[in-house]
Design a protein around this motif. Structure first.
Motif, PDB file in Angstrom:
ATOM      1  N   MET A   1       6.613   5.182  -3.240  1.00 47.20           N
ATOM      2  CA  MET A   1       5.612   4.152  -3.594  1.00 47.20           C
ATOM      3  C   MET A   1       4.244   4.464  -3.808  1.00 47.20           C
ATOM      4  SD  MET A   1       6.725   1.134  -0.587  1.00 47.20           S
ATOM      5  CE  MET A   1       5.637   0.114  -1.552  1.00 47.20           C
ATOM      6  N   ILE A   2       3.509   3.886  -4.592  1.00 49.24           N
ATOM      7  CA  ILE A   2       2.292   4.099  -4.939  1.00 49.24           C
ATOM      8  C   ILE A   2       1.426   3.313  -4.006  1.00 49.24           C
ATOM      9  CG2 ILE A   2       2.583   4.789  -7.524  1.00 49.24           C
ATOM     10  CD1 ILE A   2       1.254   1.992  -8.154  1.00 49.24           C
ATOM     11  N   LEU A   3       0.126   3.851  -3.636  1.00 52.36           N
ATOM     12  CA  LEU A   3      -0.636   3.191  -2.822  1.00 52.36           C
ATOM     13  C   LEU A   3      -0.998   1.659  -3.249  1.00 52.36           C
ATOM     14  CD1 LEU A   3      -2.430   3.449  -0.164  1.00 52.36           C
ATOM     15  CD2 LEU A   3      -4.333   4.406  -1.323  1.00 52.36           C
ATOM     16  N   GLU A   4      -1.317   1.420  -4.415  1.00 51.33           N
ATOM     17  CA  GLU A   4      -1.731   0.201  -4.754  1.00 51.33           C
ATOM     18  C   GLU A   4      -0.822  -0.804  -4.305  1.00 51.33           C
ATOM     19  OE1 GLU A   4      -4.792  -0.816  -5.547  1.00 51.33           O
ATOM     20  OE2 GLU A   4      -5.239   1.067  -5.006  1.00 51.33           O
ATOM     21  N   ASP A   5       0.616  -0.517  -4.655  1.00 48.56           N
ATOM     22  CA  ASP A   5       1.703  -1.465  -4.223  1.00 48.56           C
ATOM     23  C   ASP A   5       1.756  -1.839  -2.669  1.00 48.56           C
ATOM     24  OD1 ASP A   5       2.207  -1.530  -7.038  1.00 48.56           O
ATOM     25  OD2 ASP A   5       4.127  -0.314  -6.845  1.00 48.56           O
ATOM     26  N   LYS A   6       1.483  -0.872  -1.872  1.00 48.19           N
ATOM     27  CA  LYS A   6       1.355  -1.081  -0.708  1.00 48.19           C
ATOM     28  C   LYS A   6       0.167  -1.936  -0.161  1.00 48.19           C
ATOM     29  CE  LYS A   6       2.051   3.528   0.171  1.00 48.19           C
ATOM     30  NZ  LYS A   6       2.020   4.905   0.771  1.00 48.19           N
ATOM     31  N   LYS A   7      -0.696  -1.763  -0.764  1.00 51.58           N
ATOM     32  CA  LYS A   7      -1.977  -2.362  -0.563  1.00 51.58           C
ATOM     33  C   LYS A   7      -1.721  -3.907  -0.955  1.00 51.58           C
ATOM     34  CE  LYS A   7      -5.793   0.776  -1.340  1.00 51.58           C
ATOM     35  NZ  LYS A   7      -6.891   1.144  -2.133  1.00 51.58           N
ATOM     36  N   LEU A  80      -9.413   3.062   3.744  1.00 51.40           N
ATOM     37  CA  LEU A  80      -8.551   4.129   3.030  1.00 51.40           C
ATOM     38  C   LEU A  80      -9.268   5.308   2.330  1.00 51.40           C
ATOM     39  CD1 LEU A  80      -5.382   2.051   2.259  1.00 51.40           C
ATOM     40  CD2 LEU A  80      -5.955   3.600   4.587  1.00 51.40           C
ATOM     41  N   ALA A  81     -10.669   4.812   1.731  1.00 52.45           N
ATOM     42  CA  ALA A  81     -11.275   5.815   1.074  1.00 52.45           C
ATOM     43  C   ALA A  81     -11.297   7.011   1.548  1.00 52.45           C
ATOM     44  CB  ALA A  81     -12.607   5.046   0.874  1.00 52.45           C
ATOM     45  N   PRO A  82     -11.847   7.360   2.878  1.00 56.19           N
ATOM     46  CA  PRO A  82     -11.937   8.823   3.490  1.00 56.19           C
ATOM     47  C   PRO A  82     -10.641   9.715   3.387  1.00 56.19           C
ATOM     48  CG  PRO A  82     -12.697   7.359   4.913  1.00 56.19           C
ATOM     49  CD  PRO A  82     -11.917   6.413   3.881  1.00 56.19           C
ATOM     50  N   TYR A  83      -9.499   8.880   3.067  1.00 61.32           N
ATOM     51  CA  TYR A  83      -8.122   9.903   3.105  1.00 61.32           C
ATOM     52  C   TYR A  83      -7.663  10.190   1.938  1.00 61.32           C
ATOM     53  CZ  TYR A  83      -8.801   7.697   7.790  1.00 61.32           C
ATOM     54  OH  TYR A  83      -9.479   7.032   9.192  1.00 61.32           O
ATOM     55  N   ASP A  84      -6.844  11.138   1.743  1.00 57.70           N
ATOM     56  CA  ASP A  84      -6.168  11.484   0.559  1.00 57.70           C
ATOM     57  C   ASP A  84      -4.336  11.168   0.909  1.00 57.70           C
ATOM     58  OD1 ASP A  84      -4.669  12.745  -1.500  1.00 57.70           O
ATOM     59  OD2 ASP A  84      -5.013  14.853  -0.842  1.00 57.70           O
ATOM     60  N   LEU A  85      -4.300  10.010   0.213  1.00 57.19           N
ATOM     61  CA  LEU A  85      -2.917   9.430   0.199  1.00 57.19           C
ATOM     62  C   LEU A  85      -2.143   9.532  -0.872  1.00 57.19           C
ATOM     63  CD1 LEU A  85      -4.533   6.108   1.928  1.00 57.19           C
ATOM     64  CD2 LEU A  85      -2.921   7.840   3.213  1.00 57.19           C
ATOM     65  N   SER A  86      -2.406  10.711  -1.536  1.00 54.36           N
ATOM     66  CA  SER A  86      -1.528  10.870  -2.958  1.00 54.36           C
ATOM     67  C   SER A  86      -0.173  11.345  -2.724  1.00 54.36           C
ATOM     68  CB  SER A  86      -2.602  11.953  -3.645  1.00 54.36           C
ATOM     69  OG  SER A  86      -2.566  13.237  -3.045  1.00 54.36           O
ATOM     70  N   ASN A  87       0.010  11.915  -1.672  1.00 48.77           N
ATOM     71  CA  ASN A  87       1.497  12.445  -1.372  1.00 48.77           C
ATOM     72  C   ASN A  87       2.190  11.697  -0.210  1.00 48.77           C
ATOM     73  OD1 ASN A  87       1.546  14.459  -3.534  1.00 48.77           O
ATOM     74  ND2 ASN A  87       0.201  15.554  -2.068  1.00 48.77           N
ATOM     75  N   GLU A  88       3.292  11.344  -0.406  1.00 48.47           N
ATOM     76  CA  GLU A  88       3.997  10.478   0.803  1.00 48.47           C
ATOM     77  C   GLU A  88       4.896  11.320   1.373  1.00 48.47           C
ATOM     78  OE1 GLU A  88       4.621   5.874  -0.033  1.00 48.47           O
ATOM     79  OE2 GLU A  88       6.070   7.139  -0.941  1.00 48.47           O
ATOM     80  N   LEU A 110       1.256  -0.647  10.477  1.00 42.85           N
ATOM     81  CA  LEU A 110       0.382  -0.759   9.054  1.00 42.85           C
ATOM     82  C   LEU A 110      -0.085   0.516   8.937  1.00 42.85           C
ATOM     83  CD1 LEU A 110      -1.313  -1.868   6.634  1.00 42.85           C
ATOM     84  CD2 LEU A 110      -3.181  -2.377   8.633  1.00 42.85           C
ATOM     85  N   SER A 111      -0.451   1.482   9.760  1.00 40.53           N
ATOM     86  CA  SER A 111      -1.006   2.795   9.376  1.00 40.53           C
ATOM     87  C   SER A 111       0.144   3.572   8.903  1.00 40.53           C
ATOM     88  CB  SER A 111      -1.794   3.269  10.654  1.00 40.53           C
ATOM     89  OG  SER A 111      -2.676   2.488  11.029  1.00 40.53           O
ATOM     90  N   VAL A 112       1.112   3.498   9.699  1.00 43.57           N
ATOM     91  CA  VAL A 112       2.400   4.358   9.490  1.00 43.57           C
ATOM     92  C   VAL A 112       3.030   4.277   7.983  1.00 43.57           C
ATOM     93  CG1 VAL A 112       4.966   4.790   9.915  1.00 43.57           C
ATOM     94  CG2 VAL A 112       3.124   4.741  11.734  1.00 43.57           C
ATOM     95  N   LEU A 113       2.986   2.999   7.639  1.00 46.31           N
ATOM     96  CA  LEU A 113       3.516   2.493   6.297  1.00 46.31           C
ATOM     97  C   LEU A 113       2.733   2.672   5.348  1.00 46.31           C
ATOM     98  CD1 LEU A 113       5.340  -1.024   7.163  1.00 46.31           C
ATOM     99  CD2 LEU A 113       6.461   1.301   6.850  1.00 46.31           C
ATOM    100  N   ILE A 114       1.530   2.329   5.361  1.00 47.20           N
ATOM    101  CA  ILE A 114       0.575   2.545   4.235  1.00 47.20           C
ATOM    102  C   ILE A 114       0.125   4.145   4.230  1.00 47.20           C
ATOM    103  CG2 ILE A 114      -1.984   2.656   5.295  1.00 47.20           C
ATOM    104  CD1 ILE A 114      -2.130   0.073   3.052  1.00 47.20           C
ATOM    105  N   SER A 115       0.284   4.958   5.304  1.00 47.24           N
ATOM    106  CA  SER A 115       0.245   6.452   4.966  1.00 47.24           C
ATOM    107  C   SER A 115       1.262   7.222   4.194  1.00 47.24           C
ATOM    108  CB  SER A 115       0.094   6.978   6.457  1.00 47.24           C
ATOM    109  OG  SER A 115       1.099   6.861   7.163  1.00 47.24           O
TER     110      SER A 115
END
Length: 352
Positions: A1-7, A80-88, A110-115
């Motif tokens: 999943m891409i981050l924007e979809d989770k957001k 979420l800006a400070p974190y690198d969430l490019s890879n699941e 929330l933290s687990v799913l969005i990470s």
């Protein structure tokens, strides 16, 4: 999943919860899947009170308001800006959730799913109905999320890390069983207010919110006051009086009557206004319907004490008398980046 979809899914959840923040509840036609979930949530709110008598509608509505305010595009982006969430990584994170206040464990979910990980969730028996409905709603918004969580009543197994919240006693159990795994284990904490006598009536009214919201059951509730020698409690009690209707709540009243009787039989000196007792005590954890207080000689000495007791304290409320304190009335409205126990959950999850 891409981050924007989770957001987007969590933003929709915020809009859904916003409908239940004030009665009469009104459907917002722009909210997705109201046909499936709006009536279900209304019915659930009645069930919640039956299953946990502390979960009355005003407390549920406040919790939903807090979450609807938090789950916005702006807040999610800032968090979420400070974190690198490019890879699941899709690690399985065991979550043992508390249930003292509505949805108190949802930030961990929330933290687990969005990470980009999976949540293996063990719910508290005190809050085992609300989070499943919220997760069902999220999974309907974004189908892939249905594969990212599992709720279990069994002993946790087959996980990569654990986040567990409980009392000091249960923390010892958690340490024993989960100590060999990457973990965050949370123990008892309480919140304090530091007063110097210059607080306005508005400050003290807001402090009442910090004390009484959720009946004082949360770790972010103020349970201890630090006041200067010679402090006059008249203005404090006058401001607290707006919360007097709490005495009409049977469960709160039972706690008030019991704790007051224990104090009196033990010959403790207390101050009492008919629904709240305050007692001089060095402890941080006061019982429901009671607040402890302790005198301080000077702020520097108090700062040293608070620093040394840091692991016992969740929030500090003051008019900037203490570094990193929060304003009066704000303890129960944490931002997404206000981590419990000051432990960065996202950093932990992304380090696995």
């Amino acid at each position: 999943m891409i981050l924007e979809d989770k957001k987007k899914a969590f933003i929709q959840l915020g809009l859904f919860l916003e409908q239940f923040t004030a009665q009469p509840y009104q459907q917002n036609n722009s909210v997705l899947f109201n046909d499936l979930f709006f009536d279900k949530m209304e019915r659930l709110m009645d069930q919640l009170h039956e299953s946990n008598s502390w979960f009355k509608r005003p407390q549920l509505e406040f919790a939903f308001k807090s979450w609807s305010n938090a789950l916005t595009q702006e807040n999610l982006d800032k968090w979420l800006a400070p974190y690198d969430l490019s890879n699941e990584k899709l690690k399985t994170i065991g979550l043992i959730l508390a249930g003292n206040i509505p949805m108190v464990g949802f930030h961990d979910v929330l933290s687990v799913l969005i990470s980009g990980n999976k949540a293996l969730i063990k719910l508290s028996s005190n809050d085992e109905l609300l989070i499943p409905l919220v997760l069902d709603y999220l999974g309907t918004i974004e189908a892939e999320l249905k594969n990212r969580y599992k709720i279990t009543k069994e002993k946790l197994g087959n996980f990569d890390a654990v986040i567990a919240t409980g009392s000091n006693n249960t923390a010892r159990y958690f340490d024993y069983y989960f100590g060999k795994h990457p973990n965050i284990i949370r123990k008892n904490r309480n919140s304090v207010a530091v007063l110097n006598g210059s607080e306005s009536k508005e400050d003290l009214l807001a402090l009442g919110e910090d004390i009484f919201r959720y009946y004082g059951l949360g770790c972010r509730n103020v349970s201890k006051l630090f006041v200067p020698k010679g402090y006059n409690f008249d203005a404090f009690f006058e401001s607290m009086f707006v919360f007097k209707d709490l005495i009409n709540d049977e469960k709160y009243t039972n706690n008030y009557d019991y704790n007051k009787a224990v104090y009196l039989m033990s010959n403790f000196n207390i101050l009492d206004n008919g629904f709240l007792t305050i007692k001089e005590d060095t402890s941080y954890a006061s019982p429901i319907s009671s607040v402890f207080y302790e005198y301080y000689e000077d702020l520097e000495t108090l700062k040293n004490k608070i620093n040394s007791d840091n692991e016992k304290i969740q929030c500090i409320v003051s008019n900037q008398l203490i570094e990193n304190s929060v304003p009066f009335g704000s303890t129960q409205n944490p931002a997404l980046w206000d981590y419990a126990d000051d432990v960065d959950t996202m950093k932990f999850l992304l380090s696995l």
